[in-house]
Write a protein that holds these residues in place. Structure first.
Motif, PDB file in Angstrom:
ATOM      1  N   GLN A 312       0.830  -1.206   0.000  1.00 16.02           N
ATOM      2  CA  GLN A 312       0.000   0.000   0.000  1.00 16.02           C
ATOM      3  C   GLN A 312       0.864   1.257   0.000  1.00 16.02           C
ATOM      4  OE1 GLN A 312      -3.308   0.239   2.890  1.00 16.02           O
ATOM      5  NE2 GLN A 312      -3.012  -1.942   3.224  1.00 16.02           N
ATOM      6  N   ALA A 313       1.903   1.259   0.819  1.00 20.47           N
ATOM      7  CA  ALA A 313       2.782   2.430   0.904  1.00 20.47           C
ATOM      8  C   ALA A 313       3.409   2.740  -0.454  1.00 20.47           C
ATOM      9  CB  ALA A 313       3.863   2.193   1.956  1.00 20.47           C
ATOM     10  N   VAL A 314       3.852   1.702  -1.152  1.00 18.58           N
ATOM     11  CA  VAL A 314       4.436   1.913  -2.478  1.00 18.58           C
ATOM     12  C   VAL A 314       3.389   2.488  -3.435  1.00 18.58           C
ATOM     13  CG1 VAL A 314       5.461   0.759  -4.479  1.00 18.58           C
ATOM     14  CG2 VAL A 314       6.184   0.115  -2.176  1.00 18.58           C
ATOM     15  N   VAL A 318       3.773   6.016  -5.442  1.00 16.45           N
ATOM     16  CA  VAL A 318       3.671   6.092  -6.902  1.00 16.45           C
ATOM     17  C   VAL A 318       2.612   7.113  -7.310  1.00 16.45           C
ATOM     18  CG1 VAL A 318       2.932   4.819  -8.966  1.00 16.45           C
ATOM     19  CG2 VAL A 318       4.535   3.768  -7.359  1.00 16.45           C
ATOM     20  N   THR A 319       1.457   7.085  -6.640  1.00 17.87           N
ATOM     21  CA  THR A 319       0.374   8.013  -6.997  1.00 17.87           C
ATOM     22  C   THR A 319       0.752   9.457  -6.706  1.00 17.87           C
ATOM     23  OG1 THR A 319      -1.303   6.320  -6.552  1.00 17.87           O
ATOM     24  CG2 THR A 319      -2.039   8.609  -6.565  1.00 17.87           C
ATOM     25  N   GLY A 320       1.303   9.706  -5.543  1.00 20.44           N
ATOM     26  CA  GLY A 320       1.585  11.081  -5.135  1.00 20.44           C
ATOM     27  C   GLY A 320       2.761  11.721  -5.819  1.00 20.44           C
ATOM     28  N   SER A 321       3.665  10.912  -6.385  1.00 23.00           N
ATOM     29  CA  SER A 321       4.879  11.460  -6.978  1.00 23.00           C
ATOM     30  C   SER A 321       4.839  11.503  -8.501  1.00 23.00           C
ATOM     31  CB  SER A 321       6.094  10.638  -6.524  1.00 23.00           C
ATOM     32  OG  SER A 321       5.961   9.280  -6.903  1.00 23.00           O
ATOM     33  N   THR A 322       3.697  11.172  -9.109  1.00 25.20           N
ATOM     34  CA  THR A 322       3.594  11.162 -10.570  1.00 25.20           C
ATOM     35  C   THR A 322       2.395  12.001 -11.013  1.00 25.20           C
ATOM     36  OG1 THR A 322       2.265   9.123 -10.546  1.00 25.20           O
ATOM     37  CG2 THR A 322       4.649   8.880 -10.760  1.00 25.20           C
ATOM     38  N   SER A 323       2.325  12.240 -12.311  1.00 23.47           N
ATOM     39  CA  SER A 323       1.228  13.063 -12.844  1.00 23.47           C
ATOM     40  C   SER A 323       0.683  12.516 -14.161  1.00 23.47           C
ATOM     41  CB  SER A 323       1.720  14.509 -13.062  1.00 23.47           C
ATOM     42  OG  SER A 323       2.841  14.533 -13.934  1.00 23.47           O
ATOM     43  N   HIS A 324       0.776  11.183 -14.341  1.00 29.69           N
ATOM     44  CA  HIS A 324       0.303  10.560 -15.568  1.00 29.69           C
ATOM     45  C   HIS A 324      -0.697   9.450 -15.241  1.00 29.69           C
ATOM     46  CE1 HIS A 324       3.208  12.732 -18.004  1.00 29.69           C
ATOM     47  NE2 HIS A 324       4.141  12.404 -17.132  1.00 29.69           N
ATOM     48  N   PHE A 325      -1.703   9.313 -16.108  1.00 34.77           N
ATOM     49  CA  PHE A 325      -2.790   8.367 -15.882  1.00 34.77           C
ATOM     50  C   PHE A 325      -2.282   6.936 -15.728  1.00 34.77           C
ATOM     51  CE2 PHE A 325      -6.451   5.802 -17.496  1.00 34.77           C
ATOM     52  CZ  PHE A 325      -7.366   6.154 -16.522  1.00 34.77           C
ATOM     53  N   GLY A 326      -1.301   6.528 -16.532  1.00 34.36           N
ATOM     54  CA  GLY A 326      -0.769   5.172 -16.449  1.00 34.36           C
ATOM     55  C   GLY A 326      -0.153   4.867 -15.099  1.00 34.36           C
ATOM     56  N   TRP A 327       0.619   5.812 -14.565  1.00 34.72           N
ATOM     57  CA  TRP A 327       1.205   5.617 -13.230  1.00 34.72           C
ATOM     58  C   TRP A 327       0.127   5.588 -12.157  1.00 34.72           C
ATOM     59  CZ3 TRP A 327       5.744   3.662 -12.608  1.00 34.72           C
ATOM     60  CH2 TRP A 327       6.765   3.909 -13.525  1.00 34.72           C
ATOM     61  N   ALA A 378      -8.860  11.583   6.643  1.00 32.36           N
ATOM     62  CA  ALA A 378      -9.462  12.679   5.876  1.00 32.36           C
ATOM     63  C   ALA A 378      -9.074  14.033   6.458  1.00 32.36           C
ATOM     64  CB  ALA A 378     -10.977  12.520   5.855  1.00 32.36           C
ATOM     65  N   LEU A 379      -9.118  14.154   7.789  1.00 29.89           N
ATOM     66  CA  LEU A 379      -8.811  15.432   8.429  1.00 29.89           C
ATOM     67  C   LEU A 379      -7.339  15.793   8.270  1.00 29.89           C
ATOM     68  CD1 LEU A 379      -9.771  17.799  10.150  1.00 29.89           C
ATOM     69  CD2 LEU A 379      -9.315  16.415  12.196  1.00 29.89           C
ATOM     70  N   SER A 380      -6.446  14.852   8.567  1.00 30.57           N
ATOM     71  CA  SER A 380      -5.011  15.140   8.476  1.00 30.57           C
ATOM     72  C   SER A 380      -4.593  15.405   7.035  1.00 30.57           C
ATOM     73  CB  SER A 380      -4.194  13.985   9.067  1.00 30.57           C
ATOM     74  OG  SER A 380      -4.459  12.778   8.389  1.00 30.57           O
ATOM     75  N   ALA A 381      -5.112  14.597   6.096  1.00 29.39           N
ATOM     76  CA  ALA A 381      -4.760  14.809   4.691  1.00 29.39           C
ATOM     77  C   ALA A 381      -5.306  16.140   4.178  1.00 29.39           C
ATOM     78  CB  ALA A 381      -5.290  13.657   3.841  1.00 29.39           C
ATOM     79  N   GLY A 382      -6.517  16.504   4.618  1.00 23.94           N
ATOM     80  CA  GLY A 382      -7.072  17.794   4.213  1.00 23.94           C
ATOM     81  C   GLY A 382      -6.234  18.952   4.703  1.00 23.94           C
ATOM     82  N   GLY A 389      -0.165  21.045  -0.305  1.00 20.15           N
ATOM     83  CA  GLY A 389      -0.566  20.499  -1.582  1.00 20.15           C
ATOM     84  C   GLY A 389      -0.983  19.042  -1.502  1.00 20.15           C
ATOM     85  N   PHE A 390      -1.686  18.586  -2.550  1.00 14.43           N
ATOM     86  CA  PHE A 390      -2.207  17.218  -2.579  1.00 14.43           C
ATOM     87  C   PHE A 390      -1.101  16.166  -2.548  1.00 14.43           C
ATOM     88  CE2 PHE A 390      -5.747  19.448  -4.973  1.00 14.43           C
ATOM     89  CZ  PHE A 390      -6.651  19.398  -3.924  1.00 14.43           C
ATOM     90  N   SER A 391      -0.042  16.370  -3.315  1.00  7.04           N
ATOM     91  CA  SER A 391       1.039  15.377  -3.381  1.00  7.04           C
ATOM     92  C   SER A 391       1.664  15.150  -2.009  1.00  7.04           C
ATOM     93  CB  SER A 391       2.108  15.810  -4.377  1.00  7.04           C
ATOM     94  OG  SER A 391       1.624  15.775  -5.691  1.00  7.04           O
ATOM     95  N   ALA A 392       1.896  16.234  -1.273  1.00  4.74           N
ATOM     96  CA  ALA A 392       2.500  16.108   0.056  1.00  4.74           C
ATOM     97  C   ALA A 392       1.612  15.289   0.982  1.00  4.74           C
ATOM     98  CB  ALA A 392       2.753  17.498   0.642  1.00  4.74           C
ATOM     99  N   ALA A 393       0.292  15.499   0.897  1.00  8.74           N
ATOM    100  CA  ALA A 393      -0.631  14.743   1.737  1.00  8.74           C
ATOM    101  C   ALA A 393      -0.571  13.256   1.420  1.00  8.74           C
ATOM    102  CB  ALA A 393      -2.057  15.258   1.553  1.00  8.74           C
ATOM    103  N   ILE A 394      -0.550  12.919   0.131  1.00  4.41           N
ATOM    104  CA  ILE A 394      -0.516  11.511  -0.270  1.00  4.41           C
ATOM    105  C   ILE A 394       0.793  10.858   0.160  1.00  4.41           C
ATOM    106  CG2 ILE A 394      -0.550   9.953  -2.266  1.00  4.41           C
ATOM    107  CD1 ILE A 394      -2.286  12.127  -3.687  1.00  4.41           C
ATOM    108  N   LEU A 395       1.908  11.538  -0.034  1.00  4.72           N
ATOM    109  CA  LEU A 395       3.211  10.967   0.323  1.00  4.72           C
ATOM    110  C   LEU A 395       3.363  10.813   1.837  1.00  4.72           C
ATOM    111  CD1 LEU A 395       5.464  12.927  -2.200  1.00  4.72           C
ATOM    112  CD2 LEU A 395       4.771  10.526  -2.332  1.00  4.72           C
TER     113      LEU A 395
END
Length: 434
Positions: A312-314, A318-327, A378-382, A389-395
Motif C-alpha cells: 500500500q505504501a508503495v 507512486v500516486t503522489g509522486s507522478t502526474s500521468h494516468f498510467g502511473w 481525511a482530516l489530516s490529509a485535508g 498540496g495534494f502530493s504532500a498529503a498523499i506521500l
C-alpha cells in the motif's frame, strides 16, 4: 463435536458449523454485504466533486469533512455493534443498520447545502458500522474457526467489489447526466433491497456461537466490555498490532476517498477517468480477497499484513509522486493489492485472539479503531493538502503506512489456526503488553 439442535431450534434446522453446512445463509449474507458496499460506492467518485463544483468549497479540509463525520460515527457504531449483537441478536442489529441507511441517498440528492451531505454521511456511518459489522460477524459465526479467513475474504471481496463497481458506474453516469441526482439513484436501490433481504430472509446466528463456545475451554470469569476494550486496544500484542494496522489502513483509505478525486481533477482528469481510478482500487481490493482470505488460513496472518501495508505504501508513493494516468493506474492497483492482503487477515487475526464468548465485542473494538482511521486520514490529509498540496498529503500518508507495517513485523506473533489453538480463554492478567 456432536451436532445437536440447540434448545428452541426446530428439528429441521440443526445448528452446524461450516461453510458447506450453512451455504444458503452465507450466500444471502454475501449478497446483503454487496448492497452495504454499494452504499459507500455511490460516494467514492462524485461526493468530493459535488463539494468542489456544486457548493464551491475552496478548502480541502472542509470538503473532506463529510468523511470525518462518516468515520467518527462509523467508529462508534462499530464499538457498540458487538455489544448490541450479543444482547439483541445479529439480525436485529443488521435491520437497524439498514433503517439508518435508507434516508442517505435521498439526503444527498436533495441536499441544499454541504451540511446536509455531512449529516447524510453520519447516517451512512451508522449504516456501515452496524450492517457491515453484522455481515462479518454472522459469517464468522457460521463457518467456525477453520475457515475464518475464507469467510472474511468472501465477505470483503463482494463488499469492496460493489464499492468499485458502483464508483465506476457513478463516474460514468455523472459524466453524462451530472453529479446529481442520477448517479445517486443506485443508492436507493441498494438500501431498499438490503432492508428487504435482511428482514425477510436473514436468520440470526447466535446459536452457532453457542455451539462453538461449547467446544472451547470454559471462560472462568465474565470479561467486562471495558476490559475487552483495553485488551483489544493495548494489552494483547496481536490485538494491538491488528488495531493500529487497521487504523492506518483506513486512514490511507479515508485520504484517498477525499483527496484522490480532487488531486486528479486538479491535474486535468475528467470525471469518467476519475471514476475508473476510483473503481480500480476497491475492485482489485475486493476481487483479490477471494484468494488472500483463504491464504491467511494456510500461510498465517502476519506476513500478509506486513507486506500488505508495505505494498500500500508503495502504491501511495507512486500516486503522489507522478502526474500521468498510467502511473495512477499502477498506484491504484498496488493500493488495492496491498489492502486485499491486509483486510481479511486483520479481521481473522482478531478472531484468532478472541474467545468466542466475546469475539463479537473484540471485533467491534478493532473495527472502532480501524474506522476511526477514516476521520483521522481525511482530516489530516485535508490539512496537509491545504498547507502543502495534494502530493504532500498523499506521500505523508504513504510513509505512515510503511511505519505501521514495521510495527506489525516487530509486535505480532503468528498463531496456529487449528481449533485447539484458536481462541484459548484469555483473561486480562494473561495478556502480554505489546
Amino acid at each position: 463435536m456432536p451436532d445437536k439442535p440447540h434448545s428452541g431450534e426446530r428439528p429441521e434446522r440443526r445448528v452446524q458449523l461450516g461453510l458447506k453446512e450453512n451455504w444458503p445463509q452465507f450466500a444471502l449474507l454475501v449478497l446483503v454485504n454487496a448492497f452495504v458496499g454499494g452504499m459507500v460506492g455511490i460516494e467514492r467518485t462524485v461526493v468530493p466533486l459535488i463539494g468542489a463544483e456544486e457548493f464551491h468549497l475552496a478548502s480541502t479540509t472542509l470538503i473532506t469533512s463529510f468523511i470525518v463525520s462518516f468515520g467518527v460515527v462509523k467508529a462508534f457504531a462499530n464499538l457498540v455493534s458487538g455489544q448490541l449483537a450479543d444482547v439483541w441478536g445479529r439480525k436485529r442489529v443488521l435491520v437497524l443498520g439498514w433503517l439508518f441507511g435508507l434516508p442517505v441517498p435521498f439526503m444527498i440528492i436533495w441536499a441544499p447545502s454541504w451540511e446536509w451531505i455531512v449529516a447524510a454521511n453520519a447516517l451512512l456511518g451508522i449504516n456501515q458500522g452496524l450492517a457491515w459489522s453484522m455481515t462479518v460477524i454472522m459469517k464468522v459465526d457460521l463457518v467456525g474457526p477453520k475457515s475464518r479467513g475464507l469467510a472474511v475474504g468472501l465477505n470483503e471481496f463482494v463488499g469492496y467489489l460493489a464499492v468499485g463497481v458502483t464508483a465506476f458506474l457513478t463516474g460514468y453516469l455523472a459524466s453524462r447526466y451530472g453529479l446529481r441526482p442520477v448517479p445517486i439513484y443506485l443508492g436507493i436501490g441498494y438500501a431498499t433491497l438490503g432492508l428487504l433481504f435482511s428482514v425477510l430472509l436473514i436468520r440470526d446466528t447466535r446459536d452457532h456461537v453457542r455451539l462453538e463456545t461449547a467446544g472451547h475451554p470454559r471462560q472462568e470469569a465474565t470479561i467486562r466490555f471495558s476490559e475487552i476494550f483495553v485488551l483489544t486496544s493495548f494489552r494483547n500484542r496481536n490485538l494491538f498490532a491488528a488495531s493500529q494496522a487497521g487504523l492506518v489502513n483506513n486512514l490511507n483509505d479515508g485520504m484517498s476517498w477525499g483527496i484522490f478525486p480532487l488531486f486528479f481533477s486538479s491535474l486535468g482528469l475528467g470525471v469518467e477517468r476519475i471514476g475508473i481510478l476510483k473503481a480500480l482500487y476497491p475492485a482489485s481490493w475486493g476481487l483479490l480477497q477471494v484468494a488472500t482470505g483463504p491464504l491467511s488460513d494456510r500461510w498465517g496472518r502476519k506476513g500478509l499484513i506486513v507486506w500488505g501495508m508495505w505494498v500500500q505504501a508503495v502504491g501511495l508513493i507512486v500516486t503522489g509522486s507522478t502526474s500521468h494516468f498510467g502511473w495512477w493506474i499502477l498506484g491504484s492497483l498496488l493500493l488495492g493489492i496491498g489492502t486485499a492482503m491486509v483486510y481479511p487477515s486483520l479481521i481473522a487475526a482478531v478472531s484468532d485472539a478472541s474467545h468466542p464468548s466475546w469475539r463479537a465485542r473484540s471485533l467491534s473494538v478493532y473495527r472502532f479503531w480501524r474506522d476511526l482511521g477514516y476521520a483521522i486520514g481525511a482530516l489530516s490529509a485535508g490539512l496537509i493538502a491545504d498547507f502543502f498540496g495534494f502530493s504532500a498529503a498523499i506521500l505523508a500518508i504513504g510513509g505512515l503506512t510503511f511505519i505501521s507495517g514495521l510495527i506489525v513485523a516487530a509486535v505480532m506473533r503468528e498463531v496456529r489456526t487449528d481449533s485447539a489453538a484458536i481462541a484459548a480463554p484469555i483473561a486480562p492478567g494473561q495478556c502480554a503488553a505489546p
